[in-house]
Design a protein around this motif. Structure first.
Motif, PDB file in Angstrom:
ATOM      1  N   ALA A 268       3.060  28.828 -32.805  1.00 43.95           N
ATOM      2  CA  ALA A 268       2.931  29.542 -34.098  1.00 43.95           C
ATOM      3  C   ALA A 268       3.153  28.439 -35.162  1.00 43.95           C
ATOM      4  CB  ALA A 268       4.017  30.652 -34.155  1.00 43.95           C
ATOM      5  N   THR A 269       2.638  28.624 -36.169  1.00 43.97           N
ATOM      6  CA  THR A 269       2.795  28.015 -37.484  1.00 43.97           C
ATOM      7  C   THR A 269       3.543  29.157 -38.257  1.00 43.97           C
ATOM      8  OG1 THR A 269       2.037  26.645 -39.278  1.00 43.97           O
ATOM      9  CG2 THR A 269       0.464  28.477 -38.537  1.00 43.97           C
ATOM     10  N   GLY A 270       3.564  28.891 -39.744  1.00 42.78           N
ATOM     11  CA  GLY A 270       4.142  29.828 -40.581  1.00 42.78           C
ATOM     12  C   GLY A 270       5.623  29.595 -40.895  1.00 42.78           C
ATOM     13  N   LEU A 271       6.235  30.457 -41.632  1.00 46.16           N
ATOM     14  CA  LEU A 271       7.397  30.486 -42.204  1.00 46.16           C
ATOM     15  C   LEU A 271       8.192  31.575 -42.259  1.00 46.16           C
ATOM     16  CD1 LEU A 271       8.357  27.565 -43.675  1.00 46.16           C
ATOM     17  CD2 LEU A 271       8.442  28.822 -45.840  1.00 46.16           C
ATOM     18  N   HIS A 272       9.296  31.621 -41.846  1.00 48.11           N
ATOM     19  CA  HIS A 272      10.484  32.637 -41.740  1.00 48.11           C
ATOM     20  C   HIS A 272      11.135  32.949 -43.269  1.00 48.11           C
ATOM     21  CE1 HIS A 272      12.630  35.709 -39.691  1.00 48.11           C
ATOM     22  NE2 HIS A 272      12.707  35.105 -38.484  1.00 48.11           N
ATOM     23  N   GLN A 273      11.907  33.799 -43.245  1.00 47.93           N
ATOM     24  CA  GLN A 273      12.873  34.157 -44.337  1.00 47.93           C
ATOM     25  C   GLN A 273      13.382  32.851 -44.843  1.00 47.93           C
ATOM     26  OE1 GLN A 273      15.368  36.902 -42.663  1.00 47.93           O
ATOM     27  NE2 GLN A 273      14.228  38.754 -43.008  1.00 47.93           N
ATOM     28  N   ALA A 274      13.675  33.006 -46.262  1.00 50.37           N
ATOM     29  CA  ALA A 274      14.181  31.801 -46.803  1.00 50.37           C
ATOM     30  C   ALA A 274      15.603  31.532 -46.415  1.00 50.37           C
ATOM     31  CB  ALA A 274      14.363  32.030 -48.422  1.00 50.37           C
ATOM     32  N   ALA A 275      16.330  32.532 -45.822  1.00 50.05           N
ATOM     33  CA  ALA A 275      17.733  32.209 -45.345  1.00 50.05           C
ATOM     34  C   ALA A 275      17.769  31.205 -44.068  1.00 50.05           C
ATOM     35  CB  ALA A 275      18.446  33.639 -45.032  1.00 50.05           C
ATOM     36  N   HIS A 276      16.702  31.142 -43.501  1.00 52.67           N
ATOM     37  CA  HIS A 276      16.566  30.240 -42.136  1.00 52.67           C
ATOM     38  C   HIS A 276      16.370  28.644 -42.625  1.00 52.67           C
ATOM     39  CE1 HIS A 276      16.804  33.757 -39.389  1.00 52.67           C
ATOM     40  NE2 HIS A 276      15.839  34.212 -40.270  1.00 52.67           N
ATOM     41  N   TYR A 277      16.224  28.536 -43.765  1.00 55.73           N
ATOM     42  CA  TYR A 277      15.765  26.920 -44.059  1.00 55.73           C
ATOM     43  C   TYR A 277      16.787  26.425 -45.264  1.00 55.73           C
ATOM     44  CZ  TYR A 277      11.193  28.526 -42.087  1.00 55.73           C
ATOM     45  OH  TYR A 277      10.616  28.984 -41.236  1.00 55.73           O
ATOM     46  N   SER A 278      16.927  25.156 -45.408  1.00 53.83           N
ATOM     47  CA  SER A 278      17.516  24.590 -46.383  1.00 53.83           C
ATOM     48  C   SER A 278      16.629  24.719 -47.611  1.00 53.83           C
ATOM     49  CB  SER A 278      18.060  23.085 -46.345  1.00 53.83           C
ATOM     50  OG  SER A 278      16.556  22.590 -46.099  1.00 53.83           O
ATOM     51  N   PRO A 279      17.308  24.628 -49.036  1.00 53.67           N
ATOM     52  CA  PRO A 279      16.491  24.733 -50.147  1.00 53.67           C
ATOM     53  C   PRO A 279      15.615  23.561 -50.309  1.00 53.67           C
ATOM     54  CG  PRO A 279      18.777  25.331 -50.575  1.00 53.67           C
ATOM     55  CD  PRO A 279      18.796  24.678 -49.277  1.00 53.67           C
ATOM     56  N   GLU A 280      16.192  22.410 -49.678  1.00 56.83           N
ATOM     57  CA  GLU A 280      15.238  21.261 -49.893  1.00 56.83           C
ATOM     58  C   GLU A 280      13.924  20.998 -48.903  1.00 56.83           C
ATOM     59  OE1 GLU A 280      19.146  20.437 -50.806  1.00 56.83           O
ATOM     60  OE2 GLU A 280      18.523  21.164 -48.858  1.00 56.83           O
ATOM     61  N   LEU A 281      14.151  21.750 -47.717  1.00 61.31           N
ATOM     62  CA  LEU A 281      12.790  22.031 -47.212  1.00 61.31           C
ATOM     63  C   LEU A 281      11.752  22.834 -47.592  1.00 61.31           C
ATOM     64  CD1 LEU A 281      12.453  22.666 -43.096  1.00 61.31           C
ATOM     65  CD2 LEU A 281      11.433  24.367 -44.765  1.00 61.31           C
ATOM     66  N   LEU A 282      12.348  24.016 -48.223  1.00 60.46           N
ATOM     67  CA  LEU A 282      11.521  25.103 -48.939  1.00 60.46           C
ATOM     68  C   LEU A 282      10.774  24.373 -50.023  1.00 60.46           C
ATOM     69  CD1 LEU A 282      13.612  28.129 -48.816  1.00 60.46           C
ATOM     70  CD2 LEU A 282      11.559  27.783 -47.410  1.00 60.46           C
ATOM     71  N   ALA A 283      11.391  23.613 -50.873  1.00 59.14           N
ATOM     72  CA  ALA A 283      11.096  22.837 -52.047  1.00 59.14           C
ATOM     73  C   ALA A 283       9.945  21.962 -51.458  1.00 59.14           C
ATOM     74  CB  ALA A 283      12.129  22.085 -52.734  1.00 59.14           C
ATOM     75  N   ARG A 284      10.058  21.325 -50.449  1.00 60.61           N
ATOM     76  CA  ARG A 284       9.139  20.364 -49.930  1.00 60.61           C
ATOM     77  C   ARG A 284       7.693  21.070 -49.483  1.00 60.61           C
ATOM     78  NH1 ARG A 284      12.065  18.412 -46.333  1.00 60.61           N
ATOM     79  NH2 ARG A 284      11.461  19.072 -44.383  1.00 60.61           N
ATOM     80  N   VAL A 285       7.751  22.277 -49.001  1.00 59.92           N
ATOM     81  CA  VAL A 285       6.573  22.727 -48.358  1.00 59.92           C
ATOM     82  C   VAL A 285       5.953  23.871 -49.541  1.00 59.92           C
ATOM     83  CG1 VAL A 285       7.219  22.165 -46.057  1.00 59.92           C
ATOM     84  CG2 VAL A 285       7.717  24.464 -47.054  1.00 59.92           C
ATOM     85  N   HIS A 286       6.789  24.156 -50.382  1.00 60.62           N
ATOM     86  CA  HIS A 286       6.133  25.305 -51.047  1.00 60.62           C
ATOM     87  C   HIS A 286       4.945  25.359 -51.913  1.00 60.62           C
ATOM     88  CE1 HIS A 286       6.168  28.095 -54.741  1.00 60.62           C
ATOM     89  NE2 HIS A 286       7.141  28.954 -53.870  1.00 60.62           N
ATOM     90  N   GLY A 287       4.499  24.136 -52.240  1.00 60.84           N
ATOM     91  CA  GLY A 287       3.479  23.940 -52.953  1.00 60.84           C
ATOM     92  C   GLY A 287       1.956  24.086 -52.597  1.00 60.84           C
ATOM     93  N   ASP A 288       2.196  23.976 -51.150  1.00 59.82           N
ATOM     94  CA  ASP A 288       1.020  24.157 -50.405  1.00 59.82           C
ATOM     95  C   ASP A 288       1.208  24.466 -48.792  1.00 59.82           C
ATOM     96  OD1 ASP A 288      -1.752  24.051 -49.589  1.00 59.82           O
ATOM     97  OD2 ASP A 288      -1.908  21.893 -49.264  1.00 59.82           O
ATOM     98  N   LEU A 289       1.749  25.731 -48.807  1.00 63.06           N
ATOM     99  CA  LEU A 289       2.116  26.252 -47.636  1.00 63.06           C
ATOM    100  C   LEU A 289       0.726  26.607 -46.822  1.00 63.06           C
ATOM    101  CD1 LEU A 289       4.729  29.084 -47.974  1.00 63.06           C
ATOM    102  CD2 LEU A 289       4.729  26.868 -46.602  1.00 63.06           C
ATOM    103  N   ALA A 290      -0.330  27.109 -47.388  1.00 57.50           N
ATOM    104  CA  ALA A 290      -1.509  27.636 -46.888  1.00 57.50           C
ATOM    105  C   ALA A 290      -1.926  26.349 -46.112  1.00 57.50           C
ATOM    106  CB  ALA A 290      -2.580  28.033 -47.799  1.00 57.50           C
ATOM    107  N   GLY A 291      -2.206  25.134 -46.566  1.00 57.40           N
ATOM    108  CA  GLY A 291      -2.574  23.935 -46.299  1.00 57.40           C
ATOM    109  C   GLY A 291      -1.839  23.439 -45.067  1.00 57.40           C
ATOM    110  N   LEU A 292      -0.643  23.664 -45.169  1.00 56.45           N
ATOM    111  CA  LEU A 292       0.210  23.430 -44.046  1.00 56.45           C
ATOM    112  C   LEU A 292      -0.020  24.185 -42.639  1.00 56.45           C
ATOM    113  CD1 LEU A 292       2.790  22.129 -42.364  1.00 56.45           C
ATOM    114  CD2 LEU A 292       4.276  23.979 -43.407  1.00 56.45           C
ATOM    115  N   PHE A 293      -0.086  25.346 -43.028  1.00 52.54           N
ATOM    116  CA  PHE A 293      -0.694  26.603 -41.899  1.00 52.54           C
ATOM    117  C   PHE A 293      -2.084  26.193 -41.536  1.00 52.54           C
ATOM    118  CE2 PHE A 293       1.718  30.036 -44.192  1.00 52.54           C
ATOM    119  CZ  PHE A 293       2.922  29.207 -43.995  1.00 52.54           C
ATOM    120  N   VAL A 294      -2.830  25.778 -42.148  1.00 52.63           N
ATOM    121  CA  VAL A 294      -4.364  25.504 -41.674  1.00 52.63           C
ATOM    122  C   VAL A 294      -4.208  24.177 -40.820  1.00 52.63           C
ATOM    123  CG1 VAL A 294      -6.689  24.754 -42.437  1.00 52.63           C
ATOM    124  CG2 VAL A 294      -5.380  26.863 -43.386  1.00 52.63           C
ATOM    125  N   THR A 295      -3.625  23.472 -41.156  1.00 52.13           N
ATOM    126  CA  THR A 295      -3.410  21.730 -40.400  1.00 52.13           C
ATOM    127  C   THR A 295      -2.957  22.241 -39.182  1.00 52.13           C
ATOM    128  OG1 THR A 295      -3.319  20.546 -42.528  1.00 52.13           O
ATOM    129  CG2 THR A 295      -2.399  19.623 -40.640  1.00 52.13           C
TER     130      THR A 295
END
Length: 321
Positions: free
Chosen positions: A103-130
């Protein structure tokens, strides 16, 4: 009363161009076989300290036990940033003989550090497609589904943002979107957002953990909408609702929705693995399958484990390159 697999509408024919994207490449849907439609070989979260699924040899032993019980495929719903160990999956698939879908995708915010979420927030769709089209980490196996998550009886800002990205990636690739429902709740809110506002076809949505909230009205409403319903995680942890499952599945089958039902194990902690004394992956095809067959009949339960996941996870993958 035994229910034949012909109860309700026949499963739709799978278009010949459709395929299931495994970590060893795309296969015909009919090649998936007996499928554990929601589980984890690797998983890491700050919400589960000390219970990480990180041992590759334990994962191999779990796959071997699942294979010995008659299993042929496992859909690993572990998304981005939660220790998927994608590079290990092709080897495990080859050595075990079990098809693995990542799987690709993203779980609830509680499963991640704020730094990771900030890093991927801007282009999640691009990450998933890649990850679906080029590979996880750029060079790893391709993901074969998108996993996102709702909250307890609702959807917060993070969930809405993540689901919007999942919808964009779904349109670009054709992949199915699997949804973690917190304690099985919020299914209709998820469908309103994904299939209503975001226009994802309902048959591209798989709602997880519905066994944890045995609300027969919600189950039927979600099935009527056209979504797939995953009843996963039979275990010591969910014994309070496990006993309601035969009744819930019988109600859906009697209403003509036997083609919407998926079954999975959802092993999320090291202690839950069969190699560590837990129920693990083999339990799905042992006592759990036997218990369901007493109410539903062996043919219908076989359909939940074979034909239904073959349809749910197959996609008309958009061309790449």
């Amino acid at each position: 009363m035994n229910r034949a697999p012909s109860d309700g509408p026949a499963a739709p024919a799978i278009h010949t161009a459709r395929s299931v994207r495994t970590v060893l490449g795309d296969i015909a849907p009919t090649g998936l076989g007996v499928c554990n439609a929601h589980d984890h070989l690797f998983l890491r979260s700050p919400q589960l300290p000390g219970q990480e699924l990180a041992d590759a040899e334990a994962a191999a032993a779990e796959l071997s036990a699942f294979r010995a019980a008659g299993g042929a495929a496992v859909i690993q719903w572990t998304p981005y940033g939660m220790g998927r160990r994608a590079a290990e999956l092709p080897r495990l698939a080859r050595e075990s003989g079990v098809r693995i879908v990542a799987a690709t995708g993203l779980h609830q915010a509680a499963h991640y550090s704020p730094e990771l979420l900030a890093r991927v927030h801007g282009d999640l769709a691009g990450l998933f497609v890649t990850e679906l089209t080029e590979g996880i980490g750029g060079t790893g196996p391709r993901a074969g589904m998108i996993k996102v998550a709702g909250g307890f009886h609702g959807l917060d800002r993070h969930a809405r943002h993540t689901m919007a990205a999942a919808a964009e990636a779904q349109r670009a690739t054709g992949a199915a979107v699997g949804v973690h429902l917190e304690l099985g709740t919020g299914a209709l809110d998820v469908l309103d957002l994904l299939c209503g506002t975001l226009a994802v076809p309902p048959d591209r949505v798989i709602l997880g953990h519905l066994n944890r909230s045995p609300d027969l009205v919600v189950h039927r409403t979600a099935a009527e909408a056209g979504a797939y319903l995953a009843f996963d995680g039979p275990s010591r942890a969910h014994h309070a609702t496990d006993w309601r499952l035969p009744e819930a599945l019988a109600a859906l089958a009697d209403a003509g929705f036997g083609d919407r039902i998926l079954l999975g194990g959802d092993t999320t902690t090291a202690a839950a693995r069969s190699v560590n004394g837990g129920p693990g992956m083999p339990y799905l095809l042992g006592r759990h399958r036997e218990r369901l067959a007493r109410t539903l009949g062996t043919d219908l339960v076989a359909r939940f484990l074979t034909a239904n996941p073959a349809h749910a996870f197959a996609a008309d993958w958009a061309p790449t390159g």
